[in-house]
Scaffold this motif. Structure first.
Motif, PDB file in Angstrom:
ATOM      1  N   PRO A 111       0.821  -1.222   0.000  1.00 31.93           N
ATOM      2  CA  PRO A 111       0.000   0.000   0.000  1.00 31.93           C
ATOM      3  C   PRO A 111       0.854   1.271   0.000  1.00 31.93           C
ATOM      4  CG  PRO A 111      -0.916  -1.597   1.532  1.00 31.93           C
ATOM      5  CD  PRO A 111       0.394  -2.152   1.067  1.00 31.93           C
ATOM      6  N   GLU A 112       1.991   1.251   0.714  1.00 30.30           N
ATOM      7  CA  GLU A 112       2.856   2.418   0.782  1.00 30.30           C
ATOM      8  C   GLU A 112       3.501   2.702  -0.579  1.00 30.30           C
ATOM      9  OE1 GLU A 112       2.040   0.723   4.589  1.00 30.30           O
ATOM     10  OE2 GLU A 112       3.007  -0.195   2.833  1.00 30.30           O
ATOM     11  N   ALA A 113       3.944   1.657  -1.234  1.00 28.99           N
ATOM     12  CA  ALA A 113       4.562   1.814  -2.549  1.00 28.99           C
ATOM     13  C   ALA A 113       3.548   2.306  -3.579  1.00 28.99           C
ATOM     14  CB  ALA A 113       5.181   0.498  -3.003  1.00 28.99           C
ATOM     15  N   VAL A 114       2.339   1.794  -3.486  1.00 30.98           N
ATOM     16  CA  VAL A 114       1.276   2.223  -4.404  1.00 30.98           C
ATOM     17  C   VAL A 114       0.972   3.706  -4.198  1.00 30.98           C
ATOM     18  CG1 VAL A 114      -1.182   1.992  -4.925  1.00 30.98           C
ATOM     19  CG2 VAL A 114       0.237  -0.055  -4.676  1.00 30.98           C
ATOM     20  N   LYS A 115       0.925   4.135  -2.928  1.00 28.51           N
ATOM     21  CA  LYS A 115       0.651   5.545  -2.626  1.00 28.51           C
ATOM     22  C   LYS A 115       1.750   6.437  -3.186  1.00 28.51           C
ATOM     23  CE  LYS A 115      -1.518   8.901  -0.387  1.00 28.51           C
ATOM     24  NZ  LYS A 115      -0.618  10.037  -0.652  1.00 28.51           N
ATOM     25  N   ALA A 116       3.016   6.035  -3.014  1.00 26.23           N
ATOM     26  CA  ALA A 116       4.127   6.821  -3.539  1.00 26.23           C
ATOM     27  C   ALA A 116       4.073   6.890  -5.064  1.00 26.23           C
ATOM     28  CB  ALA A 116       5.448   6.208  -3.084  1.00 26.23           C
ATOM     29  N   GLN A 117       3.751   5.770  -5.678  1.00 23.97           N
ATOM     30  CA  GLN A 117       3.628   5.714  -7.140  1.00 23.97           C
ATOM     31  C   GLN A 117       2.506   6.633  -7.616  1.00 23.97           C
ATOM     32  OE1 GLN A 117       3.636   1.878  -9.749  1.00 23.97           O
ATOM     33  NE2 GLN A 117       1.552   2.161  -9.061  1.00 23.97           N
ATOM     34  N   TRP A 118       1.378   6.605  -6.909  1.00 22.55           N
ATOM     35  CA  TRP A 118       0.217   7.446  -7.226  1.00 22.55           C
ATOM     36  C   TRP A 118       0.625   8.920  -7.197  1.00 22.55           C
ATOM     37  CZ3 TRP A 118      -5.151   6.215  -7.891  1.00 22.55           C
ATOM     38  CH2 TRP A 118      -6.026   7.301  -7.806  1.00 22.55           C
ATOM     39  N   ASP A 119       1.356   9.328  -6.153  1.00 29.23           N
ATOM     40  CA  ASP A 119       1.760  10.731  -6.021  1.00 29.23           C
ATOM     41  C   ASP A 119       2.696  11.141  -7.149  1.00 29.23           C
ATOM     42  OD1 ASP A 119       0.257  11.070  -3.738  1.00 29.23           O
ATOM     43  OD2 ASP A 119       1.896  10.607  -2.363  1.00 29.23           O
ATOM     44  N   THR A 120       3.590  10.240  -7.558  1.00 27.93           N
ATOM     45  CA  THR A 120       4.514  10.536  -8.654  1.00 27.93           C
ATOM     46  C   THR A 120       3.753  10.756  -9.958  1.00 27.93           C
ATOM     47  OG1 THR A 120       6.292   9.250  -7.641  1.00 27.93           O
ATOM     48  CG2 THR A 120       6.443   9.659 -10.013  1.00 27.93           C
ATOM     49  N   ILE A 121       2.794   9.895 -10.220  1.00 24.15           N
ATOM     50  CA  ILE A 121       1.996  10.014 -11.445  1.00 24.15           C
ATOM     51  C   ILE A 121       1.173  11.296 -11.426  1.00 24.15           C
ATOM     52  CG2 ILE A 121       0.134   8.962 -12.795  1.00 24.15           C
ATOM     53  CD1 ILE A 121       1.178   6.230 -11.846  1.00 24.15           C
ATOM     54  N   LYS A 122       0.637  11.649 -10.245  1.00 23.16           N
ATOM     55  CA  LYS A 122      -0.134  12.888 -10.126  1.00 23.16           C
ATOM     56  C   LYS A 122       0.733  14.099 -10.462  1.00 23.16           C
ATOM     57  CE  LYS A 122      -3.060  13.854  -6.950  1.00 23.16           C
ATOM     58  NZ  LYS A 122      -3.725  14.082  -5.651  1.00 23.16           N
ATOM     59  N   GLN A 123       1.984  14.082 -10.034  1.00 25.08           N
ATOM     60  CA  GLN A 123       2.885  15.186 -10.346  1.00 25.08           C
ATOM     61  C   GLN A 123       3.142  15.276 -11.850  1.00 25.08           C
ATOM     62  OE1 GLN A 123       4.032  17.634  -8.304  1.00 25.08           O
ATOM     63  NE2 GLN A 123       2.616  16.698  -6.850  1.00 25.08           N
ATOM     64  N   GLN A 124       3.258  14.127 -12.503  1.00 25.83           N
ATOM     65  CA  GLN A 124       3.431  14.116 -13.956  1.00 25.83           C
ATOM     66  C   GLN A 124       2.196  14.713 -14.636  1.00 25.83           C
ATOM     67  OE1 GLN A 124       4.105   9.976 -14.711  1.00 25.83           O
ATOM     68  NE2 GLN A 124       6.226  10.005 -13.972  1.00 25.83           N
ATOM     69  N   GLU A 125       1.022  14.319 -14.163  1.00 27.53           N
ATOM     70  CA  GLU A 125      -0.225  14.831 -14.731  1.00 27.53           C
ATOM     71  C   GLU A 125      -0.352  16.334 -14.506  1.00 27.53           C
ATOM     72  OE1 GLU A 125      -2.861  10.739 -14.072  1.00 27.53           O
ATOM     73  OE2 GLU A 125      -3.095  12.446 -12.720  1.00 27.53           O
ATOM     74  N   LYS A 126       0.118  16.796 -13.341  1.00 26.01           N
ATOM     75  CA  LYS A 126       0.071  18.224 -13.026  1.00 26.01           C
ATOM     76  C   LYS A 126       0.901  19.021 -14.023  1.00 26.01           C
ATOM     77  CE  LYS A 126       0.898  21.381  -9.143  1.00 26.01           C
ATOM     78  NZ  LYS A 126       1.356  21.475  -7.724  1.00 26.01           N
ATOM     79  N   ALA A 127       2.095  18.512 -14.350  1.00 23.42           N
ATOM     80  CA  ALA A 127       2.963  19.194 -15.310  1.00 23.42           C
ATOM     81  C   ALA A 127       2.328  19.210 -16.701  1.00 23.42           C
ATOM     82  CB  ALA A 127       4.324  18.501 -15.355  1.00 23.42           C
ATOM     83  N   ARG A 129      -0.889  19.091 -17.357  1.00 21.98           N
ATOM     84  CA  ARG A 129      -2.026  20.008 -17.317  1.00 21.98           C
ATOM     85  C   ARG A 129      -1.559  21.450 -17.453  1.00 21.98           C
ATOM     86  NH1 ARG A 129      -4.193  18.240 -13.059  1.00 21.98           N
ATOM     87  NH2 ARG A 129      -3.150  19.632 -11.589  1.00 21.98           N
ATOM     88  N   ALA A 130      -0.448  21.781 -16.796  1.00 27.60           N
ATOM     89  CA  ALA A 130       0.096  23.136 -16.888  1.00 27.60           C
ATOM     90  C   ALA A 130       0.494  23.457 -18.317  1.00 27.60           C
ATOM     91  CB  ALA A 130       1.289  23.279 -15.948  1.00 27.60           C
ATOM     92  N   ALA A 131       1.060  22.486 -19.018  1.00 26.36           N
ATOM     93  CA  ALA A 131       1.455  22.695 -20.412  1.00 26.36           C
ATOM     94  C   ALA A 131       0.231  22.924 -21.297  1.00 26.36           C
ATOM     95  CB  ALA A 131       2.257  21.498 -20.905  1.00 26.36           C
TER      96      ALA A 131
END
Length: 277
Positions: A111-127, A129-131
């Motif tokens: 669960p911890e690894a999945v959460k960290a992975q989720w946050d990383t992907i969200k940051q990619q999506e954020k970038a 979206r900004a573009a």
């Protein structure tokens, strides 16, 4: 038109309701802004049905909430912005992308690894979206900054919790609960001072600080503040209903009963709860 399990039937119903010549006069004039309060209300009613463990109500309330999604999508489609199909496609794409450990290959197996992975992907999506926003000439980004992902439209308790969780990710947090209790004591003292000074704006400000600190202690001990308060609200409802019922049984009423009488019944309700519990 008959009921159906097919989502297309619901889409057809909404389209019919929004038809300028033959639709419903109320539905036709609605906008994103006018139905926004109903969307929030329906989400709360879903939460209430869950809390009451009433599956019949939950089924109905989920339908009401789905209707709000369909309503917003229909308004957007009429404006040439997006359709319900676009909404479905966007969320399916997001869920597939954020679960590579299920739909692709990934080493995330806890669960911890999945959460960290989720946050990383969200940051990619954020970038990304900004573009996209920059390409459309939209310079201001409401999601800018580390706390930008926290929606301002959340209920205040939820917003406070999520702001604290986001800040904690970069180490802006207490390591244990004890210092937060000291902070709560400090905020209570400042609230007392504001009350003594009889300054309404200062009282409001200090009250907000106190509530924010209370949310923080709840987060640290694993007591989600919104749900904790909902539990207290339910308890208050039950105890007040006991007061009302007992007064009626004794040919009394709420308007005539004084505070001492109601407090007596309140304590009786608490005693009854302990016996049952």
């Amino acid at each position: 038109m008959e009921a159906s399990t097919d989502i297309n039937r619901l889409l057809d119903i909404m389209a019919a309701l929004r038809q300028p010549e033959t639709g419903c006069p109320w539905d036709i004039v609605q906008t994103f802004e006018t139905i926004k309060p109903y969307t929030i209300e329906e989400a709360y009613e879903v939460a209430d049905a869950i809390e009451r463990q009433d599956p019949d109500d939950l089924c109905e309330e989920l339908g009401d909430l789905l209707l709000q999604v369909v309503f917003h999508a229909r308004i957007a489609e009429e404006a040439g912005q997006f359709s319900f199909g676009d909404v479905v496609e966007a969320i399916t794409r997001k869920m597939i992308r954020r679960h590579p450990h299920v739909f692709a290959r990934s080493d995330a197996d806890t669960p911890e690894a999945v959460k960290a992975q989720w946050d990383t992907i969200k940051q990619q999506e954020k970038a990304e979206r900004a573009a996209r926003r920059a390409a459309r000439g939209i310079n201001s980004d409401p999601k800018a900054g580390h706390l930008g992902s926290v929606q301002r439209s959340f209920p205040a308790l939820t917003e406070a919790l999520k702001l604290q969780e986001q800040a904690a990710k970069v180490g802006f947090d207490w390591s244990e609960a004890a210092p937060i209790l000291d902070k709560i004591e400090e905020e209570i003292g400042e609230l007392r001072e504001a009350l003594a000074e009889n300054k309404p704006e200062k009282v409001k400000d200090e009250l907000g600080d106190l509530i924010f600190a209370l949310v923080n202690i709840g987060r640290h001990v694993g007591a989600e503040p919104e749900q904790a308060l909902r539990g207290t609200n339910t308890k208050f409802r039950n105890r007040f209903r006991y007061i009302e019922t007992e007064l009626q049984a004794n040919y009394e009423n709420l308007l005539d009963a004084d505070l001492e009488r109601m407090e007596e019944l309140w304590q009786a309700a608490k005693t009854l709860e302990r016996q049952i519990g």
